[in-house]
Scaffold this motif. Structure first.
Motif, PDB file in Angstrom:
ATOM      1  N   LEU A 184      61.294 120.620 128.582  1.00 11.03           N
ATOM      2  CA  LEU A 184      61.389 121.919 127.912  1.00 11.03           C
ATOM      3  C   LEU A 184      62.799 122.121 127.366  1.00 11.03           C
ATOM      4  CD1 LEU A 184      59.485 124.147 130.508  1.00 11.03           C
ATOM      5  CD2 LEU A 184      58.659 123.325 128.296  1.00 11.03           C
ATOM      6  N   PRO A 185      62.918 122.642 126.130  1.00  4.71           N
ATOM      7  CA  PRO A 185      64.254 122.808 125.552  1.00  4.71           C
ATOM      8  C   PRO A 185      65.053 123.879 126.277  1.00  4.71           C
ATOM      9  CG  PRO A 185      62.569 123.766 124.128  1.00  4.71           C
ATOM     10  CD  PRO A 185      61.845 123.069 125.236  1.00  4.71           C
ATOM     11  N   GLU A 186      66.386 123.671 126.287  1.00  3.21           N
ATOM     12  CA  GLU A 186      67.265 124.628 126.940  1.00  3.21           C
ATOM     13  C   GLU A 186      67.168 125.992 126.260  1.00  3.21           C
ATOM     14  OE1 GLU A 186      71.737 123.974 128.338  1.00  3.21           O
ATOM     15  OE2 GLU A 186      70.214 122.439 128.641  1.00  3.21           O
ATOM     16  N   GLY A 187      67.214 127.045 127.031  1.00  6.12           N
ATOM     17  CA  GLY A 187      67.230 128.384 126.438  1.00  6.12           C
ATOM     18  C   GLY A 187      65.838 128.956 126.194  1.00  6.12           C
ATOM     19  N   LEU A 188      64.807 128.152 126.409  1.00  2.15           N
ATOM     20  CA  LEU A 188      63.441 128.648 126.213  1.00  2.15           C
ATOM     21  C   LEU A 188      63.125 129.719 127.266  1.00  2.15           C
ATOM     22  CD1 LEU A 188      60.710 127.922 124.687  1.00  2.15           C
ATOM     23  CD2 LEU A 188      60.107 126.682 126.772  1.00  2.15           C
ATOM     24  N   GLN A 189      62.404 130.755 126.822  1.00  3.05           N
ATOM     25  CA  GLN A 189      62.033 131.766 127.814  1.00  3.05           C
ATOM     26  C   GLN A 189      60.818 131.308 128.612  1.00  3.05           C
ATOM     27  OE1 GLN A 189      61.783 135.528 125.733  1.00  3.05           O
ATOM     28  NE2 GLN A 189      63.451 136.282 127.001  1.00  3.05           N
ATOM     29  N   VAL A 190      60.882 131.499 129.906  1.00  2.00           N
ATOM     30  CA  VAL A 190      59.742 131.145 130.761  1.00  2.00           C
ATOM     31  C   VAL A 190      59.583 132.226 131.826  1.00  2.00           C
ATOM     32  CG1 VAL A 190      59.937 128.628 130.515  1.00  2.00           C
ATOM     33  CG2 VAL A 190      61.255 129.795 132.285  1.00  2.00           C
ATOM     34  N   ILE A 191      58.395 132.265 132.424  1.00  2.00           N
ATOM     35  CA  ILE A 191      58.195 133.150 133.573  1.00  2.00           C
ATOM     36  C   ILE A 191      57.805 132.278 134.763  1.00  2.00           C
ATOM     37  CG2 ILE A 191      56.812 135.011 134.566  1.00  2.00           C
ATOM     38  CD1 ILE A 191      56.395 136.090 131.751  1.00  2.00           C
ATOM     39  N   LEU A 192      58.615 132.371 135.816  1.00  2.00           N
ATOM     40  CA  LEU A 192      58.343 131.594 137.027  1.00  2.00           C
ATOM     41  C   LEU A 192      57.701 132.515 138.060  1.00  2.00           C
ATOM     42  CD1 LEU A 192      58.788 129.246 139.059  1.00  2.00           C
ATOM     43  CD2 LEU A 192      61.106 130.064 139.367  1.00  2.00           C
ATOM     44  N   ASN A 193      56.518 132.123 138.520  1.00  2.00           N
ATOM     45  CA  ASN A 193      55.870 132.894 139.586  1.00  2.00           C
ATOM     46  C   ASN A 193      55.809 132.020 140.837  1.00  2.00           C
ATOM     47  OD1 ASN A 193      54.040 134.085 141.346  1.00  2.00           O
ATOM     48  ND2 ASN A 193      52.901 135.067 139.690  1.00  2.00           N
ATOM     49  N   GLY A 194      56.716 132.306 141.780  1.00  2.00           N
ATOM     50  CA  GLY A 194      56.819 131.489 142.988  1.00  2.00           C
ATOM     51  C   GLY A 194      55.590 131.616 143.878  1.00  2.00           C
ATOM     52  N   ASN A 195      54.961 132.796 143.888  1.00  2.00           N
ATOM     53  CA  ASN A 195      53.767 132.994 144.713  1.00  2.00           C
ATOM     54  C   ASN A 195      52.627 132.114 144.251  1.00  2.00           C
ATOM     55  OD1 ASN A 195      54.764 134.829 146.465  1.00  2.00           O
ATOM     56  ND2 ASN A 195      54.134 136.612 145.253  1.00  2.00           N
ATOM     57  N   GLU A 196      52.472 132.058 142.927  1.00  2.00           N
ATOM     58  CA  GLU A 196      51.352 131.284 142.377  1.00  2.00           C
ATOM     59  C   GLU A 196      51.751 129.826 142.142  1.00  2.00           C
ATOM     60  OE1 GLU A 196      48.400 132.965 141.343  1.00  2.00           O
ATOM     61  OE2 GLU A 196      49.186 134.844 142.137  1.00  2.00           O
ATOM     62  N   GLY A 197      53.050 129.546 142.148  1.00  2.00           N
ATOM     63  CA  GLY A 197      53.515 128.191 141.817  1.00  2.00           C
ATOM     64  C   GLY A 197      53.302 127.872 140.349  1.00  2.00           C
TER      65      GLY A 197
END
Ligand code: PEP
Ligand code: MG
Length: 537
Positions: A184-197
């Motif tokens: 994934l390119p640097e600076g890309l927006q992502v959403i990390l959900n640790g509960n769901e993995g």
């Protein structure tokens, strides 16, 4: 990762030896500086271990051998630590593979000093989610938690440093993310959900707004939970549950009590035995057990687990034969019964804490009644010799045979404590540290839950209590389920004390029991997780 150009030929053994000594001293001083900025003892311990590696006799002997052949210090050191880490990397054992990481990390620190190169520190913008193959342990220890909002690594299971760090910081992490995430390119927006993995890529503005709202809600909830963390743990209708902590030493015990833990449900005594050249003496052990007991006081319970080492958690001074399958080999109580001298010394040391606290002794990895009886016989002899009475005795339930035979073990113990980490790996036949299986080796699998239910039934029939000290106890969504099955003690990681207590206060015992009944009827882990998410309070 930075590469270093180093000359093979040295400028004379004396010059190179001095350069090497200076570099290791400076590396140690750097580590002292980083340690001084940290408050978390777990992270400090990682860096202390790096300092010890700088004096590792094998590493030094190999380096000096290079110097004696006229090679440069940098060249000799690199050859030594690369060979050493490659040897550990090739092992089946996840803990040794983890150690290889540490050796490379501290190795590169010294190498950079010898090569006169300044190591690039990780520079991260605010609100970063870090995605990496792996993180060097010292990187994770010195990261600015104010800037990092989550981690994803491709390697490393539940025992990795990254997982430990994420747990202690209370930020989401996924260990064992797919290879494609690394591209994934640097600076890309992502959403990390640790509960769901899960890692959602290129989310819409609406997704982002919803995630920000969830994060804000969670922060508010945590702040509110922290305010009531010192209240006794109970369900909304007043059923008392003990919310206690998993600890390694007296410092952890003090922190746990300050965060609202009502005692200690698991003292992992092997931490006293680790990182040493010889076994701790009876006096050394007794001093630590008594310090823990002092921190808890007379009214709180302390459960000390006897030494849980073996093929997967080796000790340098306890040579055990190499095993093809260490998780199925000489571990836990099997080692103690094989080395009764160690067990006797440990039991005598633990018994000295009896007058100071509500002392419980627990044996790990018990698979059959003969093992329990043999261990109890040793304990009875030592108790008689020291004139100590009133100590409660229990076993970890982490081998399926013990869960299945719980009703037969129950008359011979005072309590059970379910180790869901090992129970899961043995019920599902999945290595608990395996990076690719990390997501599937889930303690909420219906097969594991059925074992927990059996354990509770067996204990109930004989009026004995059941605790859970594996990782599942720290999962606030699982807490009402466990209580509904009959668990009355949850031994959790200290950061989870407040949230587990607060969750219990939102559930009545009858609702917990209904939840357990409904969940135990489900057939897949996906259904279980879905049901728990739907009913979360
Ligand atoms: C477990 O197996 O769940 C447990 C608590 O013990 P450990 O993680 O120390 O093996
Ligand atoms: Mg275990």
């Amino acid at each position: 990762m930075q590469e270093f150009d180093v000359a093979e030929q040295g400028k004379g053994a004396n010059v190179e030896q001095q350069a090497f000594a200076r570099a290791t001293e400076e590396a140690s001083a750097q580590l002292d500086l980083v340690k001084a900025q940290l408050t978390d003892p777990a992270k400090q311990a990682i860096l202390s271990m790096h300092q010890e590696l700088l004096q590792d006799p094998d590493l030094l002997a190999q380096t000096y051998a290079g110097l004696a052949e006229g090679k440069s210090a940098a060249w000799s050191w690199r050859a030594a630590f690369s060979a050493y880490s490659a040897r550990l990397e090739a092992q089946d054992n996840p803990l040794l593979r983890e150690r290889a990481n540490d050796i490379r990390d501290v190795g590169r620190r010294v190498l950079a000093l010898l090569a006169g190169v300044k190591q690039a520190a990780l520079e991260l913008p605010d609100g970063s989610i870090l995605i990496a193959e792996d993180l060097a342990p010292s990187d994770t220890a010195s990261l600015d938690p104010a800037k990092v909002r989550g981690f994803c690594t491709r390697t490393g299971g539940a025992t990795s440093h990254v997982a430990i760090l994420a747990r202690s910081l209370g930020i989401p992490a996924i260990c064992g993310i797919s290879q494609s995430a690394l591209k994934l390119p640097e600076g890309l927006q992502v959403i990390l959900n640790g509960n769901e993995g899960t890692l959602a890529i290129a989310p819409t503005p609406a997704d982002l707004a919803a995630a920000e709202q969830d994060i804000a809600r969670l922060a508010e909830r945590r702040a509110a939970e922290a305010k009531s963390s010192m209240l006794p743990a109970q369900t909304s209708d007043g059923s008392r549950i003990d919310v206690v902590a998993n600890i390694r030493n007296a410092a952890d015990a003090r922190e746990a009590v300050a965060k609202g833990a009502e005692g200690v449900g698991l003292l992992r005594s092997e931490f006293l035995f680790d990182n040493r050249d010889t076994a701790p003496t009876e006096e050394e052990q007794a001093a630590e057990y008594c310090a823990v007991a002092d921190a808890l006081g007379k009214d709180r319970p302390l459960v000390v687990r006897t030494l849980d080492v073996g093929g997967d958690k080796p000790l340098s001074y306890l040579p055990l034969p190499k095993e093809d399958n260490p998780f199925l080999g000489l571990r836990g109580i099997r080692v103690s019964l094989d080395r009764p001298d160690l067990l006797r010394t440990q039991l005598r040391a633990i018994l000295q804490a009896a007058p100071l606290t509500q002392l419980h002794i627990m044996f790990p990895m018990v698979a059959s009644l003969e093992e329990l009886r043999a261990a109890k016989a040793v304990l009875a002899q030592e108790q008689a010799a020291l004139g100590v009475s009133g100590v409660k005795v229990g076993i970890m339930i982490e081998v399926p045979s013990a869960a299945v035979l719980a009703a037969r073990f129950a008359p011979e113990v005072d309590f059970f404590s379910i180790g869901t980490n090992d129970l899961t790996q043995y019920v599902l036949a999945m290595d608990r540290g395996h990076p690719q299986l990390a997501k599937q080796a889930d303690a909420l699998h219906p097969g594991v839950l059925a074992m927990i239910a059996l354990t509770c039934e067996g204990a109930r029939a004989h009026g004995k209590w059941v605790g859970v000290c594996g990782g599942l106890a720290s999962d606030e969504r699982a807490a009402p389920l466990l209580v509904g099955m009959g668990v009355t003690e949850l031994s959790v990681s200290t950061p989870a004390v407040a949230s587990v207590k607060a969750t219990l206060a939102r559930w009545s015992l009858a609702d917990c029991q209904q939840l357990a009944k409904d969940v135990l009827a489900l057939s897949t882990v996906t259904d279980v997780r879905h049901h728990l998410n739907q009913h979360a309070r």
